[in-house]
Structure formats: C-alpha cells, structure tokens
Design a protein around this motif. Structure first.
Motif, PDB file in Angstrom:
ATOM      1  N   GLU A 206      12.828  38.720   7.851  1.00  8.74           N
ATOM      2  CA  GLU A 206      13.660  38.744   9.061  1.00  8.74           C
ATOM      3  C   GLU A 206      12.911  39.463  10.184  1.00  8.74           C
ATOM      4  OE1 GLU A 206      16.108  37.039   9.580  1.00  8.74           O
ATOM      5  OE2 GLU A 206      16.819  36.540   7.579  1.00  8.74           O
ATOM      6  N   PRO A 207      13.094  39.131  11.452  1.00  4.29           N
ATOM      7  CA  PRO A 207      14.080  38.169  11.958  1.00  4.29           C
ATOM      8  C   PRO A 207      13.569  36.728  12.002  1.00  4.29           C
ATOM      9  CG  PRO A 207      13.017  39.241  13.800  1.00  4.29           C
ATOM     10  CD  PRO A 207      12.344  39.767  12.558  1.00  4.29           C
ATOM     11  N   ASN A 208      12.468  36.436  11.284  1.00  8.68           N
ATOM     12  CA  ASN A 208      11.816  35.126  11.446  1.00  8.68           C
ATOM     13  C   ASN A 208      12.114  34.142  10.324  1.00  8.68           C
ATOM     14  OD1 ASN A 208      10.593  36.012  13.832  1.00  8.68           O
ATOM     15  ND2 ASN A 208       8.964  37.033  12.671  1.00  8.68           N
ATOM     16  N   SER A 209      13.156  34.422   9.523  1.00  8.52           N
ATOM     17  CA  SER A 209      13.396  33.570   8.348  1.00  8.52           C
ATOM     18  C   SER A 209      13.691  32.119   8.729  1.00  8.52           C
ATOM     19  CB  SER A 209      14.544  34.133   7.512  1.00  8.52           C
ATOM     20  OG  SER A 209      15.726  34.102   8.272  1.00  8.52           O
ATOM     21  N   GLY A 210      14.148  31.876   9.962  1.00  9.16           N
ATOM     22  CA  GLY A 210      14.444  30.494  10.372  1.00  9.16           C
ATOM     23  C   GLY A 210      13.290  29.829  11.104  1.00  9.16           C
ATOM     24  N   ASN A 211      12.176  30.536  11.275  1.00  5.19           N
ATOM     25  CA  ASN A 211      11.029  29.947  11.992  1.00  5.19           C
ATOM     26  C   ASN A 211      10.446  28.756  11.245  1.00  5.19           C
ATOM     27  OD1 ASN A 211      11.209  31.996  13.825  1.00  5.19           O
ATOM     28  ND2 ASN A 211       9.095  32.693  13.602  1.00  5.19           N
ATOM     29  N   ILE A 212       9.805  27.869  11.982  1.00 11.03           N
ATOM     30  CA  ILE A 212       8.951  26.885  11.326  1.00 11.03           C
ATOM     31  C   ILE A 212       7.669  27.612  10.938  1.00 11.03           C
ATOM     32  CG2 ILE A 212       8.005  26.071  13.551  1.00 11.03           C
ATOM     33  CD1 ILE A 212       7.699  23.291  12.238  1.00 11.03           C
ATOM     34  N   LEU A 213       7.173  27.351   9.728  1.00  9.34           N
ATOM     35  CA  LEU A 213       5.893  27.916   9.288  1.00  9.34           C
ATOM     36  C   LEU A 213       4.898  26.754   9.251  1.00  9.34           C
ATOM     37  CD1 LEU A 213       4.088  30.132   7.923  1.00  9.34           C
ATOM     38  CD2 LEU A 213       5.149  29.483   5.750  1.00  9.34           C
ATOM     39  N   SER A 214       3.812  26.875  10.016  1.00 10.03           N
ATOM     40  CA  SER A 214       2.795  25.817  10.045  1.00 10.03           C
ATOM     41  C   SER A 214       1.482  26.397   9.562  1.00 10.03           C
ATOM     42  CB  SER A 214       2.619  25.276  11.468  1.00 10.03           C
ATOM     43  OG  SER A 214       3.847  24.818  11.964  1.00 10.03           O
ATOM     44  N   VAL A 215       0.900  25.767   8.547  1.00 13.53           N
ATOM     45  CA  VAL A 215      -0.263  26.365   7.877  1.00 13.53           C
ATOM     46  C   VAL A 215      -1.406  25.359   7.797  1.00 13.53           C
ATOM     47  CG1 VAL A 215      -1.062  27.523   5.780  1.00 13.53           C
ATOM     48  CG2 VAL A 215       1.342  27.723   6.462  1.00 13.53           C
ATOM     49  N   ALA A 216      -2.524  25.681   8.459  1.00 19.41           N
ATOM     50  CA  ALA A 216      -3.701  24.819   8.373  1.00 19.41           C
ATOM     51  C   ALA A 216      -4.402  25.062   7.036  1.00 19.41           C
ATOM     52  CB  ALA A 216      -4.649  25.125   9.522  1.00 19.41           C
ATOM     53  N   PHE A 217      -4.944  23.993   6.458  1.00 19.73           N
ATOM     54  CA  PHE A 217      -5.729  24.131   5.222  1.00 19.73           C
ATOM     55  C   PHE A 217      -6.830  23.073   5.246  1.00 19.73           C
ATOM     56  CE2 PHE A 217      -4.211  20.659   2.329  1.00 19.73           C
ATOM     57  CZ  PHE A 217      -3.287  20.092   3.189  1.00 19.73           C
ATOM     58  N   GLY A 218      -7.644  23.027   4.193  1.00 12.15           N
ATOM     59  CA  GLY A 218      -8.843  22.181   4.189  1.00 12.15           C
ATOM     60  C   GLY A 218      -8.619  20.744   4.628  1.00 12.15           C
ATOM     61  N   SER A 219      -7.543  20.091   4.182  1.00 11.26           N
ATOM     62  CA  SER A 219      -7.364  18.661   4.463  1.00 11.26           C
ATOM     63  C   SER A 219      -6.471  18.381   5.668  1.00 11.26           C
ATOM     64  CB  SER A 219      -6.745  17.971   3.244  1.00 11.26           C
ATOM     65  OG  SER A 219      -7.463  18.269   2.091  1.00 11.26           O
ATOM     66  N   GLY A 220      -5.918  19.432   6.288  1.00  7.63           N
ATOM     67  CA  GLY A 220      -5.024  19.206   7.427  1.00  7.63           C
ATOM     68  C   GLY A 220      -4.115  20.402   7.644  1.00  7.63           C
ATOM     69  N   PHE A 309       4.906   8.649  21.092  1.00  2.56           N
ATOM     70  CA  PHE A 309       5.056   9.823  20.229  1.00  2.56           C
ATOM     71  C   PHE A 309       3.688  10.489  20.113  1.00  2.56           C
ATOM     72  CE2 PHE A 309       5.086  11.866  15.966  1.00  2.56           C
ATOM     73  CZ  PHE A 309       5.979  12.879  16.301  1.00  2.56           C
ATOM     74  N   VAL A 310       3.650  11.843  20.184  1.00  2.96           N
ATOM     75  CA  VAL A 310       2.351  12.526  20.153  1.00  2.96           C
ATOM     76  C   VAL A 310       1.980  12.892  18.726  1.00  2.96           C
ATOM     77  CG1 VAL A 310       0.930  14.330  21.189  1.00  2.96           C
ATOM     78  CG2 VAL A 310       3.028  13.643  22.322  1.00  2.96           C
ATOM     79  N   ASP A 311       2.639  13.893  18.171  1.00  6.93           N
ATOM     80  CA  ASP A 311       2.224  14.475  16.894  1.00  6.93           C
ATOM     81  C   ASP A 311       3.301  15.478  16.493  1.00  6.93           C
ATOM     82  OD1 ASP A 311      -0.305  15.018  15.078  1.00  6.93           O
ATOM     83  OD2 ASP A 311       0.540  16.989  15.562  1.00  6.93           O
ATOM     84  N   PRO A 312       3.519  15.662  15.183  1.00  8.12           N
ATOM     85  CA  PRO A 312       4.615  16.562  14.792  1.00  8.12           C
ATOM     86  C   PRO A 312       4.348  18.045  15.025  1.00  8.12           C
ATOM     87  CG  PRO A 312       3.777  15.338  12.877  1.00  8.12           C
ATOM     88  CD  PRO A 312       2.918  14.988  14.037  1.00  8.12           C
ATOM     89  N   VAL A 313       3.124  18.483  15.355  1.00  8.82           N
ATOM     90  CA  VAL A 313       2.804  19.904  15.209  1.00  8.82           C
ATOM     91  C   VAL A 313       3.703  20.844  16.012  1.00  8.82           C
ATOM     92  CG1 VAL A 313       0.917  20.254  16.867  1.00  8.82           C
ATOM     93  CG2 VAL A 313       0.947  21.530  14.769  1.00  8.82           C
ATOM     94  N   PHE A 314       4.082  20.511  17.230  1.00  7.01           N
ATOM     95  CA  PHE A 314       4.977  21.425  17.951  1.00  7.01           C
ATOM     96  C   PHE A 314       6.389  20.867  18.102  1.00  7.01           C
ATOM     97  CE2 PHE A 314       1.318  24.038  19.172  1.00  7.01           C
ATOM     98  CZ  PHE A 314       1.856  25.247  18.753  1.00  7.01           C
ATOM     99  N   SER A 315       6.788  19.995  17.186  1.00 10.30           N
ATOM    100  CA  SER A 315       8.184  19.544  17.122  1.00 10.30           C
ATOM    101  C   SER A 315       8.656  19.001  18.468  1.00 10.30           C
ATOM    102  CB  SER A 315       9.104  20.708  16.716  1.00 10.30           C
ATOM    103  OG  SER A 315       8.559  21.421  15.654  1.00 10.30           O
ATOM    104  N   SER A 316       7.817  18.201  19.110  1.00  9.58           N
ATOM    105  CA  SER A 316       8.181  17.717  20.443  1.00  9.58           C
ATOM    106  C   SER A 316       8.943  16.399  20.421  1.00  9.58           C
ATOM    107  CB  SER A 316       6.916  17.546  21.288  1.00  9.58           C
ATOM    108  OG  SER A 316       6.034  16.645  20.640  1.00  9.58           O
TER     109      SER A 316
END
Ligand SMILES: Cc1cc2nc3c(=O)[nH]c(=O)nc-3n(C[C@H](O)[C@H](O)[C@H](O)COP(=O)(O)OP(=O)(O)OC[C@H]3O[C@@H](n4cnc5c(N)ncnc54)[C@H](O)[C@@H]3O)c2cc1C
Length: 495
Positions: A206-220, A309-316
């Motif tokens: 908390e207070p970030n339990s509702g945040n989107i978590l975005s994690v870069a890794f080797g394949s994307g 449509f652009v890309d999902p990364v920033f939920s636009s």
C-alpha cells in the motif's frame, strides 16, 4: 428484407467508443441506433484505465458515480521495472497539478462489467441499443455513406438509413475500408501478446496495491493488473523476433515466459491460473498497432480501435476510444444542429484525434529504448507534449491521458454541470411552445438560433461562476474550432 428505418446516427459496436459516442449524441435529442454483434456482458481485453476517462468522459456521459460504486480497484499510478534501473520505480497521478485530487486516480476494470455499464447508460439516455446484431456493410449513395445493412439474432436482414454511420467496431472492424483509406500497420510496434488470469497473486505494498505493474524482461514485458483482491490479469508482450516462444501449447508458453521474469514469477508464486468461465482461456493478440490513412468520409466516421491503436504499454486504448468518441460526437452534434459545416467539423475531429494518437505513439517509441533511465523517459514526455510543466509532471499528464489539456478531460464536472443546467433551463423555457402532441423537441435543439442562445446563456453563467478566467479553450490548429462551453459542440473561437 425488413422495411428500412431511419436514424440520425447509426453506431456500429457497443464497446467504450461506441457507447460513449452514442450517449453524447443522443443527449442532444438526436435519434441514435447502436448495433452490437454480441450480447453483453461480453469479454474484452484492455482493463487498465486512465484518469481522463473515469473523471472526464465518464462524468460527461453521466456514469462516473456508477463506475465509482462498482467496486473496481483504485489505480493511483503505475509501477515499472523498466529501462536501465534494476529496481522498480513508481509514478503517481497525484504528482500532476492537472490531475490533482480528487481526480488523481483511475480504475482497473473487468471490461465485461465496465462496458456493460456504459452500454446500459447509452440506453438510459435514449439510444436504441440492439444486441446480437451484426453489421455486414455500409450503404452508399451519391458519394455519401447513408446507412448500413445488418443481420438480427434470428437471421433477419435489415437496411437502416442514417445521416452518419460511426464505425466503433474495434480492431476486427470489417467496415473501416469504407471510408476510402487503408489500415497501415506499425513497423515499430510489431509485438504479440499472450495473456491469462490468475487467482491469489501478490499485491504491491500500500498505497500502490491497485497500480498496474509493468515489468520488462528478456523477451519483452509483462503487465500485471489487479482486477479484484484476488484476481489478476497477466499478459506477456513479446517481440516479433521471439514469436516462436508463444507458438505451440499456450499454457506451457505462458509458464515458460513467466519463468523468464523473476519479479512476475515471485508475484505469482502462490497463485493458480483460472481455467473456467470468461477468464479460463489463454488468449493471443497480434498485429495490433496500426492507423487508418483516413478517419472519415462524407456520412461515415471511424473512432476507437476501428481507426487506430498504438500499444498496450500505457493503457491508452480506452482513453483513445472514448476521447475520439467525444471529438466525433462534437462534430456530429454541430453538423446536425446546423452550426458548423461537415468538412471543418470532421477535419477538427480527425486532426485532434491524430494529435492525441501521435503523442502516445512518439512517446512510446522512446519508452521502448530499454537502455535509458526513467528521467530520460520523463524528459521525452515533456518534449513530445510541448508541456511547460516539469518533466515528471509532463510524463504523468501524458500517461494520465490529460496532455491535450482539454477541459472535458480534466474539468468534466464543471462541463457536466453546465450541460445539465443549460439543458434544464432551455427545456423549461421551450416547454410552453413545444409541440405538446408529439413532445418531440429535437428540431428545436437543432435550430442554430436556439444553439446560439444556449451558448450565450452558458457564457453568462460560466462567467458568473468562474469569473474572467473561465474563457474558451484556444484552438489547437490555426483557423480551427474550439469546444463549446458545455463540451458537446464545436464553435468558431470568439463566437
Ligand atoms: C494486448 C492488449 C492489451 C490492452 N490493454 C489495454 C489496457 O490495459 N488499457 C486500455 O485502455 N486499453 C488496452 N488495450 C486496448 C483496448 O482493448 C482497446 O483500445 C479498446 O477496447 C477499444 O475500444 P473500442 O470501443 O474502440 O472497441 P472494442 O472494445 O473492441 O468494441 C468493439 C465492439 O464492436 C462489436 N463489433 C465488432 N464488429 C461488429 C459488427 N460487424 N457489427 C456489430 N458489432 C460489432 C464488438 O463485439 C465489440 O463489442 C489493449 C489491447 C491489447 C491488444
């Protein structure tokens, strides 16, 4: 063939774009038909929303309170393990003065529920909503689109005529070519997404339990979106070069990708994948980044994913769908009211929509450069928005969907109040002269004299309420139009 009906506007598709546009046009008294091929509630991806949608657009169409009571988790910002820095970093919407409290949050939504609320709201404000109806083609006449043909749930074929057809049928649109352009796929965002749902995943502190978590890794990169206290949407976005990693058995593919990413593995260590119901399937999406070379032609308009449509990364996605719905609704309302010609009204729609899409596109291109740190991303946000705020504030404004600084997205309560009071005042005033036999006041709303009177009334009221600072917005393009004071029309600046 059933006999042909007539409407002012036919909307194809009942996603957030279609329901929003239909409501905004019907709220002016116009006759709107919305045709949706599925029966709601139905599944859809795109669960992380932006503040500009929930406090701006949802307030304007009158669903903000219902959305607030639906129990969706609060999204205060985003947490990223991204770029050169190995530790996760978090941004909060509240850092931006434009998105200041009490509107500095959004929601993570189950789209089946969210989209259903919006569709029911469209019905409530007078839209004729027909589910289970698939639009097959548009009708053409003298270089204008003048309606659609559709199949009803019993297989009956129908023609419907309309002054405008709005294609809001999403990325699978089969009508978009009817505007005469082509869909161009991005060379840059050529990723694939593989996604499923888990019960019992960990939450951020908390207070970030509702945040989107975005994690870069080797394949994307992964999205990790909390949809309730226990349900999580988890998706891997994989570069085209690594496409083979999502071929074969999707269950095994998702497992292997999760194993490649320690932070997501840790969050899911005690979780189980949902295997039944709407969330039981592992799904794949590809080729999802594109834009159409044209967004309208006489009689027809593309909004939402049907246009680009652009890309999902920033939920636009939902932001662009609902914002384009607002822009197009203003154009249609103004044309039907006879206050602005079709060409300038629809050019204003297209130019503003392309600008918003372009800001996200340009920023996201830089965001995918993984060798940078977050300060460099913030700097890039300031550059693409041309914002005068600090770099961090510019970033938060952009990813909050508020970089256009539209009053309708940042001060929607004021606009909604203005719309309600001017409509009520106006309806009261003409009650005495309206045709009491039919009760139909639509022609009155369309009269340009009446519109001007409403505008002037609104101006006076707004000056009284907000003082001299409450002026009109400035045109975005030279010679362009500005939103009316209630946000529902275009007007010539200074008029
Ligand atoms: C992998 C991935 C992740 C995403 N994540 C996010 C996110 O976190 N946040 C976000 O905001 N966006 C996200 N998006 C984008 C989001 O899904 C879309 O941008 C959004 O749903 C577009 O809304 P829309 O109203 O334009 O279309 P849709 O939501 O697709 O609605 C279109 C409707 O039209 C109907 N329809 C289709 N054809 C016909 C026809 N011929 N006749 C009648 N009806 C028809 C469909 O049944 C559907 O209900 C994501 C997209 C992808 C690919």
């Amino acid at each position: 063939m059933a006999s042909s009906e007539e409407f002012d506007v036919v909307v194809v598709g009942g996603g957030p774009g279609g329901s929003t546009l239909a409501a905004l046009v019907a709220m002016q008294g116009s006759r709107v038909l919305l045709l949706e091929q599925e029966f709601f509630p139905r599944y859809q991806i795109g669960e992380s929303l932006l503040p500009s949608t929930v406090h701006g657009i949802c307030r304007l169409i009158g669903v903000a309170d219902e959305i607030a009571q639906a129990g969706f988790p609060l999204k205060r910002g985003g947490t990223f393990r991204w770029g050169a820095r190995p530790e996760p970093w978090t941004f909060s919407f509240s850092i931006s003065p434009t998105l200041a409290a009490p509107t500095s949050f959004a929601y993570q939504v189950e789209r089946a529920k969210f989209d259903h609320i919006l569709l029911n709201n469209a019905k409530r404000v007078g839209v004729d909503v027909r589910e289970g109806c698939t639009v097959n083609d548009v009708l053409d006449e003298s270089d204008r689109v003048c309606g659609v043909c559709y199949t009803d749930p019993e297989g009956g074929q129908h023609d419907v005529r309309a002054t405008y057809v709005v294609d809001a049928s999403g990325n699978k649109s089969r009508l978009h070519q009817a505007v005469g352009g082509v869909r161009k796929y991005s060379e840059f965002f050529r990723s694939l997404a593989l996604f499923g749902y888990f019960e019992g995943g960990k939450r951020l502190p908390e207070p970030n339990s509702g945040n989107i978590l975005s994690v870069a890794f080797g394949s994307g990169w992964f999205w990790y979106i909390p949809l309730s206290e226990t349900l999580t949407s988890v998706g891997a976005v994989v570069r085209r070069e690594d496409a083979k990693k999502i071929q074969g058995d999707p269950e095994q593919a998702l497992k292997a990708l999760i194993a490649e990413c320690p932070l997501i593995s840790d969050h899911l260590s005690a979780a189980t994948r949902v295997t039944e119901g709407q969330y039981g399937q592992i799904r794949v999406r590809k080729d999802y980044s594109y834009h159409n070379t044209r967004f309208w032609r006489p009689g027809m308009i593309l909004i939402g994913d049907a246009a680009c449509f652009v890309d999902p990364v920033f939920s636009s996605g939902v932001h662009l769908a609902t914002y384009s719905a607002l822009l197009a609704a203003r154009s249609i309302n103004s044309i039907l009211a006879g206050t602005v010609e079709e060409k300038p009204a629809l050019e204003e729609f297209e130019a503003r929509y392309r600008r918003e899409y372009g800001v996200f596109y340009e920023f996201l291109t830089a965001f995918y450069e993984m060798n940078r740190d977050e300060d460099s991303y913030f700097w890039q946000a300031k550059k693409v928005t041309g914002n005068t705020h600090t770099e961090l504030e510019s970033f938060v404004e952009l990813v909050g969907g508020a970089s256009s600084r539209e009053f309708a997205l940042t001060q929607a309560s004021d606009l909604a109040d203005r719309f309600r009071s001017s409509s009520a005042e106006f309806a009261g005033a003409i009650d005495t002269i309206a045709d009491s036999a039919t009760g139909n006041m639509t022609p009155m709303f369309r009269s340009s004299i009446v519109r001007q009177a409403m505008q002037e009334g609104g101006q006076v009221q707004m000056r009284a309420q907000f003082g001299a600072s409450a002026g009109q917005e400035k045109p975005v393009f030279q010679g362009g139009l500005v939103p009316s004071l209630d946000g529902m029309f275009w007007v010539v600046p200074g008029e």
